[in-house]
Design an enzyme around this catalytic site. Sequence first.
Site, PDB file in Angstrom:
ATOM      1  N   TYR A  21      33.736  22.577  96.862  1.00 49.82           N
ATOM      2  CA  TYR A  21      34.915  23.171  96.233  1.00 49.82           C
ATOM      3  C   TYR A  21      36.007  23.479  97.259  1.00 49.82           C
ATOM      4  O   TYR A  21      36.557  24.584  97.294  1.00 49.82           O
ATOM      5  CB  TYR A  21      34.543  24.465  95.506  1.00 49.82           C
ATOM      6  CG  TYR A  21      33.586  24.298  94.346  1.00 49.82           C
ATOM      7  CD1 TYR A  21      33.380  23.068  93.730  1.00 49.82           C
ATOM      8  CD2 TYR A  21      32.881  25.409  93.863  1.00 49.82           C
ATOM      9  CE1 TYR A  21      32.499  22.940  92.663  1.00 49.82           C
ATOM     10  CE2 TYR A  21      32.008  25.275  92.791  1.00 49.82           C
ATOM     11  CZ  TYR A  21      31.811  24.052  92.205  1.00 49.82           C
ATOM     12  OH  TYR A  21      30.938  23.931  91.149  1.00 49.82           O
ATOM     13  N   PRO A  65      31.515  26.367  80.254  1.00 51.38           N
ATOM     14  CA  PRO A  65      31.300  26.705  78.843  1.00 51.38           C
ATOM     15  C   PRO A  65      32.562  26.534  77.992  1.00 51.38           C
ATOM     16  O   PRO A  65      32.474  26.491  76.763  1.00 51.38           O
ATOM     17  CB  PRO A  65      30.864  28.173  78.903  1.00 51.38           C
ATOM     18  CG  PRO A  65      31.478  28.685  80.170  1.00 51.38           C
ATOM     19  CD  PRO A  65      31.405  27.545  81.131  1.00 51.38           C
ATOM     20  N   LEU A  66      33.724  26.410  78.640  1.00 55.16           N
ATOM     21  CA  LEU A  66      34.980  26.184  77.916  1.00 55.16           C
ATOM     22  C   LEU A  66      35.386  24.713  77.953  1.00 55.16           C
ATOM     23  O   LEU A  66      36.528  24.372  77.610  1.00 55.16           O
ATOM     24  CB  LEU A  66      36.096  27.057  78.501  1.00 55.16           C
ATOM     25  CG  LEU A  66      35.847  28.566  78.421  1.00 55.16           C
ATOM     26  CD1 LEU A  66      37.017  29.334  79.038  1.00 55.16           C
ATOM     27  CD2 LEU A  66      35.628  29.014  76.980  1.00 55.16           C
ATOM     28  N   ALA A  67      34.456  23.832  78.354  1.00 56.07           N
ATOM     29  CA  ALA A  67      34.682  22.384  78.329  1.00 56.07           C
ATOM     30  C   ALA A  67      35.970  21.999  79.053  1.00 56.07           C
ATOM     31  O   ALA A  67      36.830  21.314  78.500  1.00 56.07           O
ATOM     32  CB  ALA A  67      34.692  21.868  76.892  1.00 56.07           C
TER      33      ALA A  67
END
Length: 339
Positions: free
Chosen positions: A55, A205-207
Amino acid sequence: MHYRPLGRTGIRVSPFALGAMMFSSFGNGDQQEVNRMVSRALDAGINLVDTADAYGDSEEMLGRALKGRRDDIVLASKFARPIGDDVNRQGGSRRWIVAAVENSLRRLQTDHLDLYQMHRPDPETDIDETLSALTDLVRSGKVRAIGSSDMPASEIVEAQWVAERRGLERFRTEQPHYSLLDRTIEREVLPVAQRYGMGTVIWSPLASGMLTGRIRRGQETDLRRTRMFAALRDERRIDAVEEFIPLAEEAGMSLTHMALAFVIAHPGVTAALIGPRTIEQLEDLLAASEIRLSDDVLDRIDAIVPPGTGVGRMDQEYNTPPILSAALRRRPVQDRAAA
């Protein structure tokens, strides 16, 4: 904030975990704001913070933000994705793992990681090699527990068997993708993780932002990554989002909050990673911690994207070699007929 067992490690973590991918030059490079976000998340009760060596400069920024509070959290990082152009600075070899963990510890300004995860499976390296190197890190005290990420169920089982046969440390956690739009891990990955007592920490989780309501049919969006990822332009996924939005409104919540509450409602899920870029986003995500979905809402979600199914695929998901190579899933032309 309630706390859940991280598998059978004896560690307890918050159902929301702080993902630090956006704490970087390509996300939010403002160290002061990152410091404020980390402090706010910890003050709200989040105690699991996750980053990775892939990252960008996230580990460095996070290390600075955690000064004075390192012992308050469960700190997780990851290895295995390519770092630079050197072909050996990636994967699950002992050579790379030993170097990668030292680099992460230095950047994070700590002497140990509470959880060290294999970011993606490495089909070119024996799992024995990887687990042996990780076992040495645990025994040396540099790592407390080890985990996998995006590992197919069959490979999770193989890794557990290898660990048992060889007397090695076993993967204690799995970090898969799971959302309202992709529920495929409900078929095998989550049941296998539960069978082996593994904790699961869900990424995206929010795609990738699709479940924030910022991508709508026939409307312009300010989400910059729509040009980068085909999944964010997938008409089938947009259709599903258009069905989820009125359901969330009827239930008296935002789509973002419904999406997060859905993920942590599954008994096989330990925590969901939230990855804010700004303090405003963090505050909104934290507000979802009090959302509790009713059976009626969950039943209606099931009707839109049935259990164990998905709508399209995330661009960032791991693909096994047979998915990437047509030659691995097609017989030679002369052998394709039955007669």
